[in-house]
Design an enzyme around this catalytic site. Structure first.
Site, mmCIF file in Angstrom:
data_model
loop_
_atom_site.group_PDB
_atom_site.id
_atom_site.type_symbol
_atom_site.label_atom_id
_atom_site.label_comp_id
_atom_site.label_asym_id
_atom_site.label_seq_id
_atom_site.Cartn_x
_atom_site.Cartn_y
_atom_site.Cartn_z
ATOM 1 N N ARG A 163 0.834 -1.209 0.000
ATOM 2 C CA ARG A 163 0.000 0.000 0.000
ATOM 3 C C ARG A 163 0.876 1.270 0.000
ATOM 4 N NH1 ARG A 163 -3.256 -3.518 -0.647
ATOM 5 N NH2 ARG A 163 -5.427 -3.529 0.057
ATOM 6 N N SER A 235 -10.802 -0.784 3.043
ATOM 7 C CA SER A 235 -10.049 -0.912 4.297
ATOM 8 C C SER A 235 -9.714 0.478 4.807
ATOM 9 C CB SER A 235 -8.730 -1.645 4.048
ATOM 10 O OG SER A 235 -8.956 -2.914 3.513
ATOM 11 N N GLU A 332 -5.237 3.782 6.265
ATOM 12 C CA GLU A 332 -4.801 3.645 4.880
ATOM 13 C C GLU A 332 -5.376 4.810 4.069
ATOM 14 O OE1 GLU A 332 -5.219 0.489 1.218
ATOM 15 O OE2 GLU A 332 -6.844 0.729 2.614
HETATM 16 N N1 EPU Z 1 -10.375 -11.186 9.834
HETATM 17 C C1 EPU Z 1 -11.138 -11.369 10.970
HETATM 18 N N2 EPU Z 1 -12.183 -10.513 11.164
HETATM 19 C C2 EPU Z 1 -12.499 -9.511 10.308
HETATM 20 C C3 EPU Z 1 -11.703 -9.333 9.158
HETATM 21 C C4 EPU Z 1 -10.637 -10.178 8.937
HETATM 22 O O1 EPU Z 1 -10.893 -12.264 11.774
HETATM 23 O O2 EPU Z 1 -13.466 -8.793 10.556
HETATM 24 C C5 EPU Z 1 -9.283 -12.125 9.578
HETATM 25 C C6 EPU Z 1 -9.626 -13.042 8.407
HETATM 26 O O3 EPU Z 1 -10.330 -14.180 8.831
HETATM 27 C C7 EPU Z 1 -8.265 -13.391 7.850
HETATM 28 C C8 EPU Z 1 -7.452 -12.124 8.106
HETATM 29 O O4 EPU Z 1 -8.129 -11.404 9.140
HETATM 30 O O5 EPU Z 1 -7.688 -14.419 8.573
HETATM 31 C C9 EPU Z 1 -7.318 -11.265 6.861
HETATM 32 O O6 EPU Z 1 -8.600 -10.895 6.378
HETATM 33 P P1 EPU Z 1 -8.927 -10.723 4.815
HETATM 34 O O7 EPU Z 1 -8.502 -11.903 4.047
HETATM 35 O O8 EPU Z 1 -10.362 -10.306 4.719
HETATM 36 O O9 EPU Z 1 -7.983 -9.564 4.338
HETATM 37 P P2 EPU Z 1 -7.466 -8.210 5.029
HETATM 38 O O10 EPU Z 1 -6.039 -8.373 5.366
HETATM 39 O O11 EPU Z 1 -8.396 -7.823 6.153
HETATM 40 C C10 EPU Z 1 -6.660 -7.162 2.802
HETATM 41 C C11 EPU Z 1 -6.801 -5.867 2.050
HETATM 42 C C12 EPU Z 1 -8.152 -5.794 1.355
HETATM 43 C C13 EPU Z 1 -8.276 -6.980 0.419
HETATM 44 C C14 EPU Z 1 -8.131 -8.268 1.242
HETATM 45 C C15 EPU Z 1 -8.186 -9.505 0.388
HETATM 46 C C16 EPU Z 1 -5.476 -4.253 3.311
HETATM 47 C C17 EPU Z 1 -5.480 -3.025 4.141
HETATM 48 N N3 EPU Z 1 -6.658 -4.740 2.964
HETATM 49 O O12 EPU Z 1 -7.638 -7.167 3.845
HETATM 50 O O13 EPU Z 1 -8.164 -4.611 0.584
HETATM 51 O O14 EPU Z 1 -9.526 -6.974 -0.256
HETATM 52 O O15 EPU Z 1 -6.853 -8.246 1.918
HETATM 53 O O16 EPU Z 1 -7.012 -9.635 -0.307
HETATM 54 O O17 EPU Z 1 -4.406 -4.741 2.958
HETATM 55 C C18 EPU Z 1 -8.779 -2.320 0.593
HETATM 56 O O18 EPU Z 1 -7.585 -2.060 0.555
HETATM 57 O O19 EPU Z 1 -9.656 -1.417 0.581
HETATM 58 C C19 EPU Z 1 -9.207 -3.706 0.676
HETATM 59 C C20 EPU Z 1 -10.470 -4.045 0.839
#
Ligand code: EPU
Length: 336
Positions: A163, A235, A332
């Protein structure tokens, strides 16, 4: 062509749907339009407002907002399997993904349905489901207001990180992206190793560009709010990167805590969504702002929130995560 708006209401130009105004907004198409604008002179500050998907206005903007609206997508060259494609800054990112899928070109399908415009993709190096914009960006064309020159920056000079890019650092306020060039591939290169992606693709009949795009869209639609219905900026926070030692301390307390390798091997990336969720804040609301009930990394405008309310709410979330885990999470989203 340049279109001028005086004191525009920004509600429909930011995905949080906060009702602020700017002194002036100019929509532009080409780098020549920008040259005209800067040769005429801009009084006061300026800022690029692209799709408004990663910005939180906390006050009226006393300056000029510049918005790209050019819509071209074209194939520039083909060498073997490799196809170079240029997209103007004003193209909706997801329209570009759909175009690539229709043309059987691999490389951006995992980035389906990310809100925003093509010109903003390199700025924060958008990423999802194991892919980032930097994996396909070959170069970025930009206009430099200081010199009034058009420059093409190759990928190696964009300083891409998680990012992050040079456009958020050294070139912040000194460059306006006018188009991006992507290197796509005619040869299939599926990346299905993130979360449920492989299973969802299999359910749709196996690996194809269309099935991958549809699977990603389905996953996103179930987890993320539609900005057309609920004000949000994706995010709100970045996933924090902590020292290996800190990660080990937390893992001893929470063995199920998601964690990922960081660019620096001495560091570990944690999931801010998990931290917010486990701090008990998933679905939490206060006034007009809330934590999304299906993805805790997303803050939502429940209707009528001001930018300052969102910011105060974000601080509350940061503080609770800090108290619970000792970890700092950073926005972010750009706060203006
Ligand atoms: N998780 C939870 N609870 C929640 C959300 C997430 O326990 O409410 C856990 C999930 O179960 C998983 C881990 O946290 O084990 C990661 O969650 P997820 O796969 O949903 O991805 P993220 O790291 O929360 C990032 C990006 C998203 C992107 C997703 C999928 C960032 C800041 N965000 O989210 O990007 O869609 O990965 O690749 O890196 C964005 O930037 O606007 C965005 C939506």
């Amino acid at each position: 062509m340049i279109r001028e708006f005086i004191y525009p209401d920004l509600t429909l130009r930011n995905s949080f749907r906060v009702a602020q105004k700017a002194d002036r907004l100019l929509e532009f198409e080409t780098a020549d339009d920008l040259r005209t604008i800067f040769e005429r002179g801009i009084s006061g500050p300026w800022y690029v407002l692209s799709g408004g998907n990663n910005i939180l206005f906390t006050q009226d903007y006393h300056g000029t907002l510049l918005t790209p609206v050019s819509q071209g997508i074209r194939i520039v060259s083909e060498t073997g399997d490799r196809v170079l494609v240029t997209a103007d800054a004003g193209v909706e990112w997801d329209d570009l993904v759909e175009w690539a899928v229709e043309h059987e070109l691999w490389g951006v399908e995992n980035l389906s349905l990310i809100p925003g415009k093509a010109g903003a993709a390199p700025v924060q190096n958008i990423g999802a489901y194991g892919c980032e914009a930097k994996d396909t960006i070959e170069s970025v064309e930009m206009f430099c207001p200081e010199t009034k020159n058009i420059l093409i920056l190759s990928k190696d000079h964009c300083e891409f990180g998680y990012r992050d890019s040079i456009f958020k650092r050294m070139l912040k306020g000194r460059s306006i992206i006018t188009s991006i060039r992507l290197q796509l591939s005619r040869r299939p290169m599926p990346r299905l190793d993130y979360g449920d992606v492989a299973r969802k693709v299999e359910e749709r009949g196996g690996i194809s560009l269309r099935n991958i795009r549809d699977a990603i869209c389905e996953i996103r639609r179930t987890k993320l709010p539609d900005p057309a219905k609920t004000g949000n900026a994706g995010s709100f926070f970045k996933n924090p990167v902590v020292s290996r030692q800190e990660a080990e301390r937390l893992l001893a307390l929470h063995p199920d805590m998601p964690h990922y390798p960081a660019a620096n091997p001495e560091q570990v990336k944690l999931a801010a969504g998990w931290l917010i969720d486990r701090a008990g804040l998933k679905g939490y609301t206060n006034g007009h702002v809330g934590v999304h009930a299906r993805q805790a990394l997303v803050l939502i405008n429940l209707g009528g929130a001001t930018g300052n309310e969102v910011l105060a709410f974000a601080r509350e979330v940061q503080q609770k995560v800090k108290e619970t885990f000792g970890v700092e999470i950073e926005p972010e989203v750009n706060v203006l």
